[in-house]
Design a protein around this motif. Structure first.
Motif, PDB file in Angstrom:
ATOM      1  N   LEU A   3      52.417  50.621  46.956  1.00  0.00           N
ATOM      2  CA  LEU A   3      54.281  50.508  47.357  1.00  0.00           C
ATOM      3  C   LEU A   3      53.906  49.389  48.271  1.00  0.00           C
ATOM      4  N   GLU A   4      54.266  47.938  47.927  1.00  0.00           N
ATOM      5  CA  GLU A   4      54.192  46.853  49.035  1.00  0.00           C
ATOM      6  C   GLU A   4      55.151  47.124  49.923  1.00  0.00           C
ATOM      7  N   LEU A   5      54.688  47.355  51.323  1.00  0.00           N
ATOM      8  CA  LEU A   5      56.040  47.409  52.714  1.00  0.00           C
ATOM      9  C   LEU A   5      56.880  45.794  52.814  1.00  0.00           C
ATOM     10  N   LYS A   6      57.636  46.246  52.515  1.00  0.00           N
ATOM     11  CA  LYS A   6      58.794  45.058  52.974  1.00  0.00           C
ATOM     12  C   LYS A   6      59.788  45.522  53.998  1.00  0.00           C
ATOM     13  N   PRO A   7      60.326  44.564  55.090  1.00  0.00           N
ATOM     14  CA  PRO A   7      61.469  44.675  55.910  1.00  0.00           C
ATOM     15  C   PRO A   7      62.045  46.096  55.849  1.00  0.00           C
ATOM     16  N   LYS A   8      63.019  45.262  54.702  1.00  0.00           N
ATOM     17  CA  LYS A   8      64.359  46.121  53.830  1.00  0.00           C
ATOM     18  C   LYS A   8      64.062  47.730  53.498  1.00  0.00           C
ATOM     19  N   ARG A  42      53.161  51.602  51.832  1.00  0.00           N
ATOM     20  CA  ARG A  42      54.543  52.809  52.559  1.00  0.00           C
ATOM     21  C   ARG A  42      53.431  53.881  52.197  1.00  0.00           C
ATOM     22  N   ASN A  43      52.823  54.362  51.279  1.00  0.00           N
ATOM     23  CA  ASN A  43      52.374  55.737  50.243  1.00  0.00           C
ATOM     24  C   ASN A  43      51.252  55.473  51.719  1.00  0.00           C
ATOM     25  N   ALA A  83      42.472  65.015  57.513  1.00  0.00           N
ATOM     26  CA  ALA A  83      42.226  65.383  55.773  1.00  0.00           C
ATOM     27  C   ALA A  83      42.793  63.864  55.317  1.00  0.00           C
ATOM     28  N   ASN A  84      43.233  62.956  55.831  1.00  0.00           N
ATOM     29  CA  ASN A  84      43.417  62.040  54.978  1.00  0.00           C
ATOM     30  C   ASN A  84      43.151  60.697  55.825  1.00  0.00           C
ATOM     31  N   PRO A  85      41.249  59.948  56.238  1.00  0.00           N
ATOM     32  CA  PRO A  85      41.506  59.106  57.469  1.00  0.00           C
ATOM     33  C   PRO A  85      41.882  58.075  56.927  1.00  0.00           C
ATOM     34  N   GLU A  86      42.116  57.215  55.551  1.00  0.00           N
ATOM     35  CA  GLU A  86      42.680  56.464  56.054  1.00  0.00           C
ATOM     36  C   GLU A  86      44.362  55.998  56.215  1.00  0.00           C
ATOM     37  N   LEU A  87      45.132  57.205  56.035  1.00  0.00           N
ATOM     38  CA  LEU A  87      46.362  56.861  56.449  1.00  0.00           C
ATOM     39  C   LEU A  87      46.625  56.340  57.681  1.00  0.00           C
ATOM     40  N   THR A  88      47.482  55.603  58.066  1.00  0.00           N
ATOM     41  CA  THR A  88      48.366  55.291  59.317  1.00  0.00           C
ATOM     42  C   THR A  88      48.715  56.121  59.664  1.00  0.00           C
ATOM     43  N   VAL A  89      48.973  56.858  60.556  1.00  0.00           N
ATOM     44  CA  VAL A  89      49.562  58.562  61.143  1.00  0.00           C
ATOM     45  C   VAL A  89      50.313  58.112  62.857  1.00  0.00           C
ATOM     46  N   LEU A  90      51.372  58.411  62.080  1.00  0.00           N
ATOM     47  CA  LEU A  90      52.373  58.453  63.639  1.00  0.00           C
ATOM     48  C   LEU A  90      53.019  59.228  63.999  1.00  0.00           C
ATOM     49  N   ALA A  91      53.224  60.075  64.750  1.00  0.00           N
ATOM     50  CA  ALA A  91      53.689  61.059  65.559  1.00  0.00           C
ATOM     51  C   ALA A  91      54.858  60.300  66.180  1.00  0.00           C
TER      52      ALA A  91
END
Length: 328
Positions: A3-8, A42-43, A83-91
């Motif tokens: 899913l391509e991420l766009k500002p909107k 986004r995903n 569990a998913n090292p390819e995920l970008t994670v923020l807390a």
């Protein structure tokens, strides 16, 4: 398909309940812009939060969002990243959420250096529960929400983070959205555990560290006239400060950069630094696991099949374990 991420795409239509003038709006806008700058699908982004005003943040970012328990966003976020090292994670979380009930996780997370970014909304009070003193409110201070001055000493989260093993430690200011946006991008791009503590005025309960206070605006008690003085917050990068450890194997350099960062964490009152205080490149936790388990990246838990694609049946049989819970 990614899913391509766009500002909107980052903004949602949920009605928010933050107070007018709350610094949370600035942090949310900075997050929107930082994620748009990074351009990640986004995903492949997940934002975790705890409980408090800041806990609503994932609701207004159109990526994966997980609203967890009070003070527990870090273990959830760490589990997802491993569990998913390819995920970008923020807390994300508040100063009460992260430095109070979540202090044990805040302290121990630094030891692991997991590759994620932790953004703390720091306003000195518990904004969701009527303004009690948070761990960052200084002793003797009495915002309008307290009947008596705060009796506890404050903690210094930046100093704690540096001493606990965090490899990227920064401070932002919620009303300097452009600068905060840059800090968030740098924190996410850093390969390791990044803390960004954000000074965030609470207009409802903290009438001491207000937007005007941070910006050096004073009011004449007799005339009520507002006079603009020298802003309290200043950017470290504009003062020639260098936070980066060039060679982590050089003990002398490491100790020097850590010592100068710790001195900067003590500055408060008339001069408050924002920007990156400390940064060092060291093996993150995922790399350490991969060194022991070479197949970790290819066979991370999130990549393992949990059901047969043809039959739809689970590939794991837990019937033997369930028998242990059977009531006879």
């Amino acid at each position: 398909m990614a899913l391509e991420l766009k500002p909107k795409d980052l903004k949602t239509d949920f009605r928010n309940d933050w107070c007018v003038g709350c610094g949370d709006f600035g942090i949310l806008n900075a997050l929107h812009m930082a994620l748009a700058d990074l351009g990640k699908p986004r995903n492949q982004i997940a934002v975790f939060s705890g409980i408090g005003c800041s806990g609503k943040t994932p609701h207004w970012i159109n990526t994966y969002g997980i609203h967890t328990l009070h003070g527990r966003s870090l273990p959830f976020a760490i589990g997802a990243k491993l569990a998913n090292p390819e995920l970008t994670v923020l807390a994300v979380g508040g100063d009460g959420d992260g430095y109070g009930i979540g202090a044990c996780h805040f302290l121990n997370s630094g030891r692991r250096n997991v590759d994620l970014t932790y953004i703390v909304f720091d306003n000195g009070v518990y904004g969701l529960t009527k303004g009690q003193a948070s761990p960052t409110l200084h002793r003797g201070e009495k915002p309008k929400s307290l009947p008596l001055p705060n009796i506890n000493d404050n903690i210094n989260p930046l100093a704690v983070a540096i001493c606990s093993g965090y490899t990227f430690v920064a401070r932002g200011y919620s009303y300097d959205v452009k600068h905060l946006r840059e800090l968030i991008v740098r924190g996410i791009n850093h390969k390791g555990f990044a803390l960004i503590d954000v000074l965030q005025p609470c207009p409802t309960y903290n009438n001491l560290q207000t937007k005007e206070w941070f910006e050096g605006i004073e009011e004449d008690e007799e005339t009520g006239e507002r006079k603009k003085g020298t802003p309290r917050v200043y950017k470290l990068e504009e003062s020639g400060y260098d936070p980066v450890v060039k060679n982590a194997e050089n003990v002398e350099e490491l100790e020097h950069k850590m010592a100068q960062a710790l001195l900067k964490t003590q500055e408060w009152g008339d001069r408050i630094p924002i920007g990156v205080l400390y940064q060092v490149n060291q093996p993150d936790y995922g790399s350490r696991i991969a060194a022991r388990m070479p197949a970790y990246a290819q066979h991370a838990p999130a990549k393992m099949p949990y059901y047969d694609l043809k039959t739809g049946k689970p590939t794991t049989d837990i019937s033997a374990s369930l028998k242990d819970f059977q009531v006879i």
